[in-house]
Design a protein around this motif. Structure first.
Motif, short mmCIF file in Angstrom:
data_model
loop_
_atom_site.label_atom_id
_atom_site.label_comp_id
_atom_site.label_asym_id
_atom_site.label_seq_id
_atom_site.Cartn_x
_atom_site.Cartn_y
_atom_site.Cartn_z
N ILE A 166 0.85 -1.19 0.00
CA ILE A 166 0.00 0.00 0.00
C ILE A 166 0.89 1.24 0.00
O ILE A 166 1.84 1.33 0.78
CB ILE A 166 -0.92 0.02 1.24
N VAL A 167 0.57 2.17 -0.89
CA VAL A 167 1.26 3.45 -0.94
C VAL A 167 0.41 4.50 -0.22
O VAL A 167 -0.79 4.61 -0.47
CB VAL A 167 1.51 3.90 -2.39
N VAL A 168 1.02 5.23 0.69
CA VAL A 168 0.34 6.31 1.42
C VAL A 168 1.12 7.60 1.20
O VAL A 168 2.32 7.65 1.45
CB VAL A 168 0.24 6.01 2.92
N GLU A 169 0.43 8.63 0.72
CA GLU A 169 1.04 9.95 0.54
C GLU A 169 0.25 10.97 1.33
O GLU A 169 -0.96 11.10 1.16
CB GLU A 169 1.07 10.33 -0.94
N LEU A 170 0.94 11.68 2.23
CA LEU A 170 0.30 12.66 3.10
C LEU A 170 0.91 14.03 2.84
O LEU A 170 2.03 14.31 3.27
CB LEU A 170 0.49 12.26 4.57
N ALA A 171 0.18 14.85 2.13
CA ALA A 171 0.64 16.21 1.87
C ALA A 171 0.40 17.08 3.10
O ALA A 171 -0.61 16.93 3.78
CB ALA A 171 -0.08 16.79 0.66
N GLY A 172 1.30 17.98 3.36
CA GLY A 172 1.10 18.93 4.46
C GLY A 172 1.70 18.51 5.78
O GLY A 172 1.63 19.24 6.76
N ILE A 173 2.29 17.30 5.85
CA ILE A 173 2.98 16.87 7.07
C ILE A 173 4.34 17.59 7.11
O ILE A 173 5.20 17.35 6.27
CB ILE A 173 3.20 15.34 7.08
N LYS A 174 4.50 18.47 8.09
CA LYS A 174 5.70 19.31 8.09
C LYS A 174 6.62 19.08 9.29
O LYS A 174 7.82 19.26 9.19
CB LYS A 174 5.29 20.79 8.04
N THR A 175 6.07 18.69 10.43
CA THR A 175 6.90 18.53 11.63
C THR A 175 7.13 17.06 11.95
O THR A 175 6.37 16.18 11.51
CB THR A 175 6.23 19.20 12.85
N GLN A 176 8.17 16.80 12.75
CA GLN A 176 8.49 15.44 13.16
C GLN A 176 7.37 14.85 14.01
O GLN A 176 7.05 13.66 13.90
CB GLN A 176 9.80 15.46 13.96
N GLN A 177 6.74 15.70 14.83
CA GLN A 177 5.65 15.23 15.68
C GLN A 177 4.45 14.79 14.85
O GLN A 177 3.83 13.74 15.13
CB GLN A 177 5.21 16.35 16.65
N GLU A 178 4.09 15.57 13.83
CA GLU A 178 2.98 15.20 12.95
C GLU A 178 3.28 13.90 12.22
O GLU A 178 2.40 13.05 12.05
CB GLU A 178 2.72 16.32 11.93
N GLU A 179 4.52 13.76 11.78
CA GLU A 179 4.93 12.56 11.04
C GLU A 179 4.81 11.32 11.93
O GLU A 179 4.28 10.28 11.51
CB GLU A 179 6.37 12.74 10.56
N GLN A 180 5.31 11.40 13.17
CA GLN A 180 5.26 10.26 14.08
C GLN A 180 3.82 9.91 14.44
O GLN A 180 3.46 8.73 14.50
CB GLN A 180 6.05 10.58 15.36
N ARG A 181 2.99 10.93 14.65
CA ARG A 181 1.58 10.70 14.99
C ARG A 181 0.86 10.01 13.84
O ARG A 181 0.09 9.07 14.06
CB ARG A 181 0.92 12.02 15.34
N ALA A 182 1.12 10.47 12.61
CA ALA A 182 0.46 9.88 11.43
C ALA A 182 0.90 8.43 11.25
O ALA A 182 0.10 7.55 10.96
CB ALA A 182 0.78 10.70 10.19
N ARG A 183 2.22 8.18 11.41
CA ARG A 183 2.74 6.81 11.26
C ARG A 183 2.12 5.87 12.28
O ARG A 183 1.74 4.74 11.95
CB ARG A 183 4.26 6.81 11.42
N LYS A 184 2.01 6.33 13.50
CA LYS A 184 1.45 5.50 14.57
C LYS A 184 -0.03 5.20 14.30
O LYS A 184 -0.49 4.07 14.49
CB LYS A 184 1.60 6.21 15.92
N LEU A 185 -0.75 6.20 13.83
CA LEU A 185 -2.18 6.03 13.55
C LEU A 185 -2.39 5.05 12.40
O LEU A 185 -3.32 4.23 12.42
CB LEU A 185 -2.81 7.38 13.21
N ILE A 186 -1.53 5.11 11.39
CA ILE A 186 -1.66 4.25 10.21
C ILE A 186 -1.36 2.80 10.56
O ILE A 186 -2.09 1.88 10.18
CB ILE A 186 -0.72 4.73 9.09
N SER A 187 -0.27 2.58 11.30
CA SER A 187 0.21 1.22 11.53
C SER A 187 -0.46 0.52 12.71
O SER A 187 -0.33 -0.70 12.85
CB SER A 187 1.72 1.23 11.74
#
Length: 521
Positions: A166-187
């Motif tokens: 599965i390919v996931v593309e998230l536009a607008g993720i700018k900070t490390q905190q947002e990136e970690q939160r998104a990764r955790k929510l996805i996985s």
């Protein structure tokens, strides 16, 4: 004077286009705007793998739970209930109950039942296994997309790639905190299970190995808050998250965030039956293999509701509720690769794309003015209206603009002016034949219409096919091209016809066809 409905529609379309494209053009705080894609504003690109074999095992585990519940409800004695990654086996102790179980098992979709006397072995047919694996991937795509929608990201791109990726593309993720939160929510699997604590053996849990626990049909699980604390629970759950209908953030008496969950009718019945028969015992609330609480059952619990408590922040509780609401992943996903796309790349891309768009637009305008004179100016007015209309429609629908989408806008410029080239050439031909201005305009549009419709409809069909079967970048191209084609039918055909109707008498009186159409009259 005849009412010129064409010019009225064109004027309304132009006002509409200007009004609703302004928020995107000037990035105002209010109003709906076009969302920039990953390649334009930066963000996060992830490639996920799906463990589809785990989905089969999860379904097998659900069958084991259903067998146990059916036996308890019908008061049928069974023994040696166990399951592996591919099958469930058990023995019916009373031969009079065998027919009842045969009927029950025959209703399980895709099940392969092997009976040897009073012993049953339930597995899945190869066809059903493939179906489960395919469903696991599709469900993972839908679940991840739902989670990201509730996370607050606009237009996340989630699509299948290859056999089980599965390919996931998230536009607008700018900070490390947002990136970690998104990764955790996805996985996060967000697999909720209600499991009975093995009260007879739980005191010996610290002296038992996983193999020892398996001999009793149990499993050892850690406490979510204190990993050193362990519980011995029956491996076959009472019920699981597939029976969940809702999950929301609440607060307990100490004003700490908790997750309140609700079960469907079947889950509520199972929950009520179990708690009614097990008063004084403990029920473990297990999430992703960790025990969040194991309260004592003081009485029968009806209504099908429960609560998950833990050391949550409000944001953490909110993300967990989102994961539970959007559904557990049938098969776990794992990160195969990821990369962050910086906003500097987006700025460069935007600048270069705008140069290409502006350059192409200006060259087209100059050509039309030089070659067709006033007819070219009319075509250019329609072209500008077309661009405003395209931006307005994309803004209203919150469409995502990508680099291929900008290429679609450039192509739309060419498609829109092409219609007016055909119309202008038809009018020129009729003027050469000595037709009156009214006749030249009306027949010019009439004769050109079939060629214009053929070109636009075939291009629109191609764009629809690209959107249906294409990936994110191709979809962006298809969307802008489709909207541009439809807008050009309104502006380049209906709009310019209305302008010619308005100027028809003036053109006829002047007889200056060099000025109006760039030809000698």
């Amino acid at each position: 004077m005849k009412f010129n409905y064409r010019i009225v529609i064109f004027a309304l379309a132009l006002v509409f286009g200007i009004a609703f494209s302004m928020p995107s053009l000037f990035q105002t705080k209010e109003g709906k705007k076009i969302t920039l894609g990953l390649d334009l504003q930066g963000g996060l690109h992830m490639l996920l793998g799906v463990k589809t074999d785990e989905a089969v095992k999860s379904r097998i585990k659900s069958i084991a739970a259903s067998v146990k519940h059916y036996a308890d409800r019908k008061e049928i004695l069974i023994d040696n209930l166990s399951f592996t990654a591919t099958s469930v086996s058990f023995e019916v102790l009373d031969s009079d109950d065998i027919a009842s179980f045969q009927s029950f098992l025959s209703k399980i979709e895709g099940a392969k039942v092997v009976q040897n006397g009073s012993t049953f072995v339930v597995s899945f047919t190869p066809k059903e296994i493939q179906k489960i694996k395919k469903m696991a991937i599709n469900q993972a795509i839908e679940t991840i997309r739902n989670r990201l929608d509730q996370f607050g990201l606009s237009e996340p791109h989630v699509a299948k790639q290859g056999k089980n990726q599965i390919v996931v593309e998230l536009a607008g993720i700018k900070t490390q905190q947002e990136e970690q939160r998104a990764r955790k929510l996805i996985s996060r699997a967000a697999k909720l299970e209600l499991m009975a604590v093995d009260e007879a053996r739980d005191a010996r849990v610290y002296n038992m190995s996983p193999a020892d626990a398996a001999e009793y049909g149990d499993v050892i699980l850690p406490d979510a808050k204190h990993p050193k604390v362990k519980y011995l629970v029956h491996e076959i759950p009472i019920l699981d998250g597939s029976m969940l209908t809702g999950a929301n953030v609440g607060f307990n008496k100490n004003n700490k965030p908790v997750i309140d969950f609700k079960l469907n009718a079947e889950g509520a019945d199972i929950f009520g039956d179990f708690t009614g028969k097990n008063v004084g015992k403990r029920l473990a609330i297990v999430l992703d293999g960790k025990v969040f609480s194991a309260p004592n059952i003081n009485e029968r619990i009806g209504g099908g509701s429960g609560q998950i408590s833990g050391n949550y922040t409000v944001l953490g509780a909110k993300d967990l509720a989102i994961a539970l609401r959007s559904g557990a992943l049938l098969a776990p996903v794992y990160m195969m690769g990821q990369r962050s796309v910086g906003p500097s790349l987006g700025a460069d891309s935007i600048r270069e794309s705008m140069i290409a768009l502006a350059g192409g637009f200006i060259l087209v305008i100059i050509f039309m003015l030089v070659y067709y004179r006033m007819a070219g100016l009319i075509a250019n007015i329609a072209l500008i209206a077309n661009l405003f209309l395209l931006l307005a429609i994309m803004s209203l629908f919150g469409a995502t603009l990508t680099l291929p989408g900008m290429a679609g806008i450039v192509l739309t410029v060419g498609m829109a002016v092409d219609s007016n080239v055909i119309i202008s050439e038809r009018i020129r031909e009729l003027i050469y034949e000595g037709k009156s201005m009214h006749k030249a305009i009306e027949d010019g549009y009439s004769n050109a219409m079939s060629a214009i419709l053929d070109a636009n409809i075939t291009t629109l069909i191609a764009a629809v096919v690209l959107y249906v079967y294409g990936t994110g970048a191709i979809k962006g191209f298809a969307i802008t091209m489709s909207i541009g084609i439809l807008a050009s039918m309104l502006t380049a055909i209906l709009g310019t016809h209305g302008i010619y109707d308005l100027l028809e008498k003036k053109i006829g009186k002047s007889k200056n066809y060099k000025f109006w159409f760039g030809i000698e009259g």
